[in-house]
Design a protein around this motif. Structure first.
Motif, mmCIF file in Angstrom:
data_model
loop_
_atom_site.group_PDB
_atom_site.id
_atom_site.type_symbol
_atom_site.label_atom_id
_atom_site.label_comp_id
_atom_site.label_asym_id
_atom_site.label_seq_id
_atom_site.Cartn_x
_atom_site.Cartn_y
_atom_site.Cartn_z
ATOM 1 N N HIS A 172 0.811 -1.212 0.000
ATOM 2 C CA HIS A 172 0.000 0.000 0.000
ATOM 3 C C HIS A 172 0.846 1.264 0.000
ATOM 4 N N SER A 173 2.107 1.144 -0.381
ATOM 5 C CA SER A 173 3.000 2.288 -0.451
ATOM 6 C C SER A 173 3.939 2.111 -1.631
ATOM 7 N N THR A 174 4.437 3.212 -2.129
ATOM 8 C CA THR A 174 5.385 3.149 -3.244
ATOM 9 C C THR A 174 6.796 2.837 -2.781
ATOM 10 N N ALA A 175 7.042 2.889 -1.469
ATOM 11 C CA ALA A 175 8.391 2.669 -0.941
ATOM 12 C C ALA A 175 8.593 1.201 -0.589
ATOM 13 N N PRO A 176 9.675 0.598 -1.046
ATOM 14 C CA PRO A 176 9.966 -0.781 -0.633
ATOM 15 C C PRO A 176 10.451 -0.820 0.818
ATOM 16 N N VAL A 177 10.281 -1.985 1.442
ATOM 17 C CA VAL A 177 10.694 -2.179 2.829
ATOM 18 C C VAL A 177 11.784 -3.248 2.864
ATOM 19 N N ARG A 178 12.954 -2.861 3.341
ATOM 20 C CA ARG A 178 14.032 -3.831 3.557
ATOM 21 C C ARG A 178 13.969 -4.273 5.021
ATOM 22 N N ARG A 179 13.795 -5.554 5.227
ATOM 23 C CA ARG A 179 13.669 -6.056 6.590
ATOM 24 C C ARG A 179 14.783 -7.046 6.888
ATOM 25 N N SER A 180 15.225 -7.014 8.132
ATOM 26 C CA SER A 180 16.275 -7.941 8.572
ATOM 27 C C SER A 180 16.010 -8.334 10.023
ATOM 28 N N PHE A 181 16.144 -9.631 10.295
ATOM 29 C CA PHE A 181 15.913 -10.165 11.630
ATOM 30 C C PHE A 181 17.156 -10.929 12.061
ATOM 31 N N GLY A 182 17.736 -10.477 13.179
ATOM 32 C CA GLY A 182 18.956 -11.105 13.658
ATOM 33 C C GLY A 182 18.709 -12.485 14.228
ATOM 34 N N PRO A 183 19.723 -13.344 14.220
ATOM 35 C CA PRO A 183 19.568 -14.697 14.785
ATOM 36 C C PRO A 183 19.681 -14.669 16.304
ATOM 37 N N GLY A 184 19.126 -15.696 16.925
ATOM 38 C CA GLY A 184 19.276 -15.861 18.363
ATOM 39 C C GLY A 184 18.654 -14.767 19.197
ATOM 40 N N LEU A 185 17.472 -14.314 18.807
ATOM 41 C CA LEU A 185 16.813 -13.264 19.577
ATOM 42 C C LEU A 185 16.363 -13.802 20.924
ATOM 43 N N PRO A 186 16.616 -13.067 22.013
ATOM 44 C CA PRO A 186 16.167 -13.542 23.334
ATOM 45 C C PRO A 186 14.649 -13.501 23.435
ATOM 46 N N PRO A 187 14.078 -14.313 24.304
ATOM 47 C CA PRO A 187 12.611 -14.365 24.408
ATOM 48 C C PRO A 187 12.048 -13.103 25.051
ATOM 49 N N LEU A 188 10.845 -12.752 24.614
ATOM 50 C CA LEU A 188 10.112 -11.622 25.166
ATOM 51 C C LEU A 188 8.782 -12.108 25.716
ATOM 52 N N THR A 189 8.237 -11.362 26.648
ATOM 53 C CA THR A 189 6.908 -11.686 27.161
ATOM 54 C C THR A 189 5.864 -11.383 26.085
ATOM 55 N N PRO A 190 4.689 -11.981 26.173
ATOM 56 C CA PRO A 190 3.632 -11.657 25.193
ATOM 57 C C PRO A 190 3.307 -10.163 25.155
ATOM 58 N N ASP A 191 3.295 -9.503 26.308
ATOM 59 C CA ASP A 191 3.030 -8.063 26.325
ATOM 60 C C ASP A 191 4.123 -7.300 25.591
ATOM 61 N N ALA A 192 5.374 -7.698 25.811
ATOM 62 C CA ALA A 192 6.483 -7.019 25.141
ATOM 63 C C ALA A 192 6.431 -7.238 23.631
#
Length: 328
Positions: free
Chosen positions: A216-236
């Protein structure tokens, strides 16, 4: 000069009596100096005698002022700290000085602790109610509006199959409009209630959010997700998702970017979300409802939110969330 003058007073003495004691001590010392010194004043004071008395009075006043200023300096620092207290993360004041000043700081700190606890509880209830309302609206959109539009689509299909040739094209346009409306309803329902967050996790939900933004936008989105992310609570996790959602929405509405970057990485024992765009930016930073909402959500899970922006250089939203079992 003020640091060299010392008058010891009891630590727990009230401020009123502390000032009175300082004044009394200064005037007592001044009186003893005048009594015991060789200086005297005649019945008709000479100019030199007036000068001596004036100098003595001036010394007494300056000494008194310096002693009171030294005694009240911690109180002035407490007042300045109070003026700079963040209403979302009050923190605490330095307990400096002695007696009433230290007592004021301790009382204010206890008050700030209570206010912070009450604010957190209130924000938690408000955000929980908001999420519940979002869930209810999304459910109604899916079950009622979505099903009604589905029935309309099926009905139009049956009518189109039996309609005269001259009406087929018009009915096809109506079916396409109804299908577009159904897609919009489903998209709004997904934004209100991120089911993918509950089903597939945070990274998949952010990936879906970025994909929806790019569609829904003309701008592309570059996304990156690092490995080994620590766990977060559901609220977080929900806070991370909502902050990313608000940041991407603001970029689409106000920034007119050429590209957007979304990243989720690990930093020590915390997860860092960063959304960066190269749009028009803004200055100065204003606390609008969107930014205020992000700050309130961040404070709820003890996260750090920073927003930086410069005209024609884009905006960066950065959220640092402590992992499960860590304290910032």
């Amino acid at each position: 000069m003020g640091e060299g003058v010392g008058v010891r007073v009891p630590a727990d003495l009230p401020l009123y009596w502390k000032i009175c004691l300082i004044n009394g001590a200064v005037f007592l010392v001044g009186t003893l100096v005048l009594v015991l010194s060789p200086a005297s004043v005649s019945s008709r004071p000479l100019l030199s005698e007036v000068a001596v008395v004036s100098v003595g009075l001036a010394v007494m006043l300056v000494t008194n002022a310096l002693l009171i200023r030294r005694s009240l300096a911690p109180l002035d620092r407490v007042i300045r700290e109070l003026e700079e207290v963040d209403h979302l993360q009050p923190g605490s004041l330095p307990e400096e000085g002695s007696g009433p000043v230290r007592g004021i700081a301790r009382a204010v700190n206890r008050l700030l602790d209570r206010l912070e606890a009450e604010q957190r509880a209130g924000n938690a209830k408000a955000l929980a109610a908001q999420e519940a309302e979002r869930h209810r609206i999304a459910q109604e959109l899916h079950d009622e509006v979505g099903q009604s539009l589905t029935v309309v689509l099926l009905g139009l299909r049956q009518v189109q199959d039996r309609a005269p040739a001259e009406l087929v094209e018009e009915l096809a346009l109506l079916r396409e409009s109804a299908r577009t409306g159904l897609d919009d309803v489903r998209r709004v329902a997904r934004r209100l209630r991120p089911g993918v967050l509950e089903d597939l996790g945070l990274t998949s939900a952010l990936a879906a959010l970025a994909t929806d933004f790019a569609q829904h936008s003309t701008a592309p989105v570059r996304r990156s997700f690092g490995p080994g992310l620590p766990p977060l609570t559901p609220d977080a996790e929900l806070v991370v998702y909502r902050v990313a959602q608000e940041a991407l929405t603001n970029a689409a509405r106000h920034a007119d970017p050429r590209s957007v970057e979304l990243s989720l990485t690990r930093q020590d024992a915390a997860v860092v979300l960063e959304i960066r765009d190269d749009g028009r930016g803004f200055a100065p930073l204003t606390e609008g409802s969107g930014l205020l909402g992000m700050r309130e959500r961040a404070a709820l899970v003890d996260a750090e939110l920073t927003v930086t922006s410069q005209p024609r250089r884009g905006t960066t939203v950065r959220l640092r969330v402590p992992a499960v079992g860590t304290v910032r």
